[in-house]
Design an enzyme around this catalytic site. Structure first.
Site, PDB file in Angstrom:
ATOM      1  N   SER A   1      -9.067 -28.374  38.354  1.00 26.54           N
ATOM      2  CA  SER A   1      -9.472 -29.754  38.688  1.00 26.54           C
ATOM      3  C   SER A   1      -8.745 -31.146  39.904  1.00 26.54           C
ATOM      4  O   SER A   1      -7.637 -30.611  39.640  1.00 26.54           O
ATOM      5  CB  SER A   1      -9.927 -30.242  37.416  1.00 26.54           C
ATOM      6  OG  SER A   1     -10.681 -31.616  37.730  1.00 26.54           O
TER       7      SER A   1
ATOM      8  N   GLN B   1     -10.600 -27.926  43.236  1.00 25.91           N
ATOM      9  CA  GLN B   1     -12.206 -28.444  42.686  1.00 25.91           C
ATOM     10  C   GLN B   1     -11.722 -29.932  44.058  1.00 25.91           C
ATOM     11  O   GLN B   1     -10.984 -30.473  43.078  1.00 25.91           O
ATOM     12  CB  GLN B   1     -12.792 -28.614  41.388  1.00 25.91           C
ATOM     13  CG  GLN B   1     -13.670 -29.222  41.594  1.00 25.91           C
ATOM     14  CD  GLN B   1     -13.428 -31.056  41.493  1.00 25.91           C
ATOM     15  OE1 GLN B   1     -11.978 -31.137  40.308  1.00 25.91           O
ATOM     16  NE2 GLN B   1     -13.970 -31.771  41.575  1.00 25.91           N
TER      17      GLN B   1
ATOM     18  N   TYR C   1     -12.951 -33.917  44.413  1.00 32.82           N
ATOM     19  CA  TYR C   1     -13.601 -35.228  44.893  1.00 32.82           C
ATOM     20  C   TYR C   1     -12.944 -35.366  45.822  1.00 32.82           C
ATOM     21  O   TYR C   1     -11.768 -36.302  45.909  1.00 32.82           O
ATOM     22  CB  TYR C   1     -13.197 -36.013  43.386  1.00 32.82           C
ATOM     23  CG  TYR C   1     -13.584 -35.632  41.994  1.00 32.82           C
ATOM     24  CD1 TYR C   1     -15.433 -35.218  41.506  1.00 32.82           C
ATOM     25  CD2 TYR C   1     -13.229 -35.129  41.192  1.00 32.82           C
ATOM     26  CE1 TYR C   1     -15.723 -35.723  40.306  1.00 32.82           C
ATOM     27  CE2 TYR C   1     -13.609 -35.067  39.887  1.00 32.82           C
ATOM     28  CZ  TYR C   1     -14.815 -34.183  39.480  1.00 32.82           C
ATOM     29  OH  TYR C   1     -15.478 -34.501  38.356  1.00 32.82           O
TER      30      TYR C   1
ATOM     31  N   THR D   1     -17.014 -31.040  44.320  1.00 35.94           N
ATOM     32  CA  THR D   1     -18.128 -31.217  43.997  1.00 35.94           C
ATOM     33  C   THR D   1     -19.151 -32.677  43.692  1.00 35.94           C
ATOM     34  O   THR D   1     -18.927 -33.461  44.809  1.00 35.94           O
ATOM     35  CB  THR D   1     -17.615 -31.884  42.567  1.00 35.94           C
ATOM     36  OG1 THR D   1     -16.682 -30.787  41.266  1.00 35.94           O
ATOM     37  CG2 THR D   1     -18.301 -33.188  41.379  1.00 35.94           C
TER      38      THR D   1
ATOM     39  N   LYS E   1     -20.785 -27.559  44.325  1.00 33.43           N
ATOM     40  CA  LYS E   1     -20.624 -27.484  42.762  1.00 33.43           C
ATOM     41  C   LYS E   1     -22.155 -28.454  42.166  1.00 33.43           C
ATOM     42  O   LYS E   1     -21.379 -29.902  42.572  1.00 33.43           O
ATOM     43  CB  LYS E   1     -19.298 -27.502  41.722  1.00 33.43           C
ATOM     44  CG  LYS E   1     -19.636 -27.760  39.992  1.00 33.43           C
ATOM     45  CD  LYS E   1     -18.016 -27.578  39.996  1.00 33.43           C
ATOM     46  CE  LYS E   1     -18.268 -27.712  38.631  1.00 33.43           C
ATOM     47  NZ  LYS E   1     -18.890 -29.754  37.834  1.00 33.43           N
TER      48      LYS E   1
ATOM     49  N   HIS F   1     -22.815 -31.173  35.445  1.00 35.11           N
ATOM     50  CA  HIS F   1     -21.340 -31.694  34.939  1.00 35.11           C
ATOM     51  C   HIS F   1     -21.799 -31.528  33.627  1.00 35.11           C
ATOM     52  O   HIS F   1     -21.269 -32.785  33.198  1.00 35.11           O
ATOM     53  CB  HIS F   1     -21.749 -32.981  35.658  1.00 35.11           C
ATOM     54  CG  HIS F   1     -20.043 -33.196  36.242  1.00 35.11           C
ATOM     55  ND1 HIS F   1     -19.762 -33.147  37.223  1.00 35.11           N
ATOM     56  CD2 HIS F   1     -19.325 -34.161  35.636  1.00 35.11           C
ATOM     57  CE1 HIS F   1     -18.328 -33.546  37.726  1.00 35.11           C
ATOM     58  NE2 HIS F   1     -17.572 -33.827  36.184  1.00 35.11           N
TER      59      HIS F   1
ATOM     60  N   ARG G   1     -22.603 -19.946  25.997  1.00 37.74           N
ATOM     61  CA  ARG G   1     -21.143 -19.792  24.296  1.00 37.74           C
ATOM     62  C   ARG G   1     -21.445 -19.063  23.466  1.00 37.74           C
ATOM     63  O   ARG G   1     -20.509 -19.018  22.560  1.00 37.74           O
ATOM     64  CB  ARG G   1     -22.417 -20.750  23.503  1.00 37.74           C
ATOM     65  CG  ARG G   1     -22.116 -22.788  23.571  1.00 37.74           C
ATOM     66  CD  ARG G   1     -21.041 -23.374  23.613  1.00 37.74           C
ATOM     67  NE  ARG G   1     -21.181 -25.067  24.076  1.00 37.74           N
ATOM     68  CZ  ARG G   1     -20.940 -24.790  25.214  1.00 37.74           C
ATOM     69  NH1 ARG G   1     -20.731 -24.514  26.865  1.00 37.74           N
ATOM     70  NH2 ARG G   1     -20.926 -26.258  25.409  1.00 37.74           N
TER      71      ARG G   1
END
Length: 336
Positions: free
Chosen positions: A106, A128, A130, A156, A224, A248, A283
């Site tokens: 990130s 990733q 921003y 993103t 994304k 998100h 999960r």
């Protein structure tokens, strides 16, 4: 306690993480409807198992953008791994390399890109991004990532502004004094996570900025945050190589679709012209199989990776990945 499934790690993290850190990782936007729906939507999807298929040998490897990974589960970009474990993203990178899968680091890492790469040389990593109002800072990050050997750039798209996460507001969430957003230290005076920091995000970003990114880097670009056929078609038209169907983790717009429910629409629109991945709500290994059956090339996990770190750092994250790997293989066999 024996850690048997991912919810065991969730229970451990909730019990032992400081409340402010747990609340930050767990938070969804507003009523958390989308966050919870991401999980519930998987439970509504059922298999049609086939019998007598000879499942004595199974190959669960796959390739994403031409690079082989051991099974179709990667680690989604999440911020502030040091809130979960002292070594932070360095542990995440080591676990991903040990399990031979992809880790998306990130922008909001608490370790530098250089530290992440040094911790796990040779691992498959994407970065990733921003896009901030300070475009020079974003450009420098992209070029740093490429120079360090990151193999993909993940833009993103669903954070022109930050979603309202009520517990973070109540807690006055900010990073502890000893933690920093390491990759942005030189670019901005504000390097504590606070409401002021998010005002540095650029809400004017449009599809035209894909061309700007393509002019900065040779890396493949993955988008994304796509949830509709219309945006999937635009992504392909703008020459992206991958799409992550993502909301998100339910942290941005509440009342949007669960990602697994949006997946088929995106896959149909893309028609093989880009690779399609999905995150949110995974999960169990059977969830991975459902996502692949509906057209995803690979899935990415966010919160479960943080739970693994909170349990035992890189060893805990490897445990989480290994459980998903074993469950995925078993689900494949039992579904024929």
């Amino acid at each position: 306690m024996a850690m048997v499934c991912l919810s065991d790690f969730e229970a451990y993290a909730k019990k032992y993480l400081p409340k402010i850190a747990w609340d930050y990782f767990a938070a969804g936007a507003d009523d958390c409807t989308t966050r919870d729906e991401n999980i519930l939507a998987y439970k509504r999807i059922h298999f049609r198992p086939r019998m007598l298929r000879d499942v004595s040998v199974m190959d669960i490897r796959t390739k994403i953008l031409g690079t082989e990974i051991s099974f179709p589960v990667g680690i989604a970009p999440t911020g502030f791994h040091q809130l979960a474990w002292p070594d932070g993203e360095k542990s995440t990178a080591r676990a991903a390399r040990a399990m031979n899968t992809c880790y998306i680091a990130s922008t909001y890492s608490t370790c530098t890109l250089e530290e992440i790469c040094a911790a796990a040389p040779g691992g498959l990593r994407w970065f990733q991004l921003y896009i901030h109002r300070n475009r020079a800072a974003s450009q420098q990050l992209v070029q740093r990532a490429e120079a360090l050997g990151f193999q993909g750039l993940v833009l993103t798209t669903d954070v022109p502004y930050t979603g309202k996460r009520r517990d973070d507001v109540r807690n006055g969430f900010r990073l502890p004094p000893h933690m920093k957003l390491k990759n942005l230290e030189q670019a901005f005076e504000v390097c504590k996570m606070s409401p002021a920091f998010h005002s540095l995000l650029d809400p004017s970003v449009t599809w035209n900025d894909i061309h700007w990114l393509q002019s900065l880097t040779h890396l493949p670009i993955i988008i994304k945050g796509i949830l509709t056929r219309e945006d999937a078609e635009l992504a392909v038209r703008h020459g992206v190589q991958g799409i992550i169907v993502s909301n998100h983790g339910g942290r941005q717009l509440d009342e949007g679709p669960a990602t697994i429910d949006a997946l088929a629409e995106v896959v149909e629109a893309v028609r093989g012209r880009a690779e399609v991945y999905v995150d949110g709500g995974i999960r169990k290994g059977s969830d991975v199989l459902k996502a692949l059956a509906l057209g995803a090339k690979c899935v990415f996990i966010g919160r479960p990776a943080l739970w693994g770190l909170a349990y035992k750092g890189e060893e805990g994250l490897q445990d989480v990945l290994r459980i998903l790997q074993d469950e995925f293989r078993l689900s494949m066999a039992l579904a024929g």
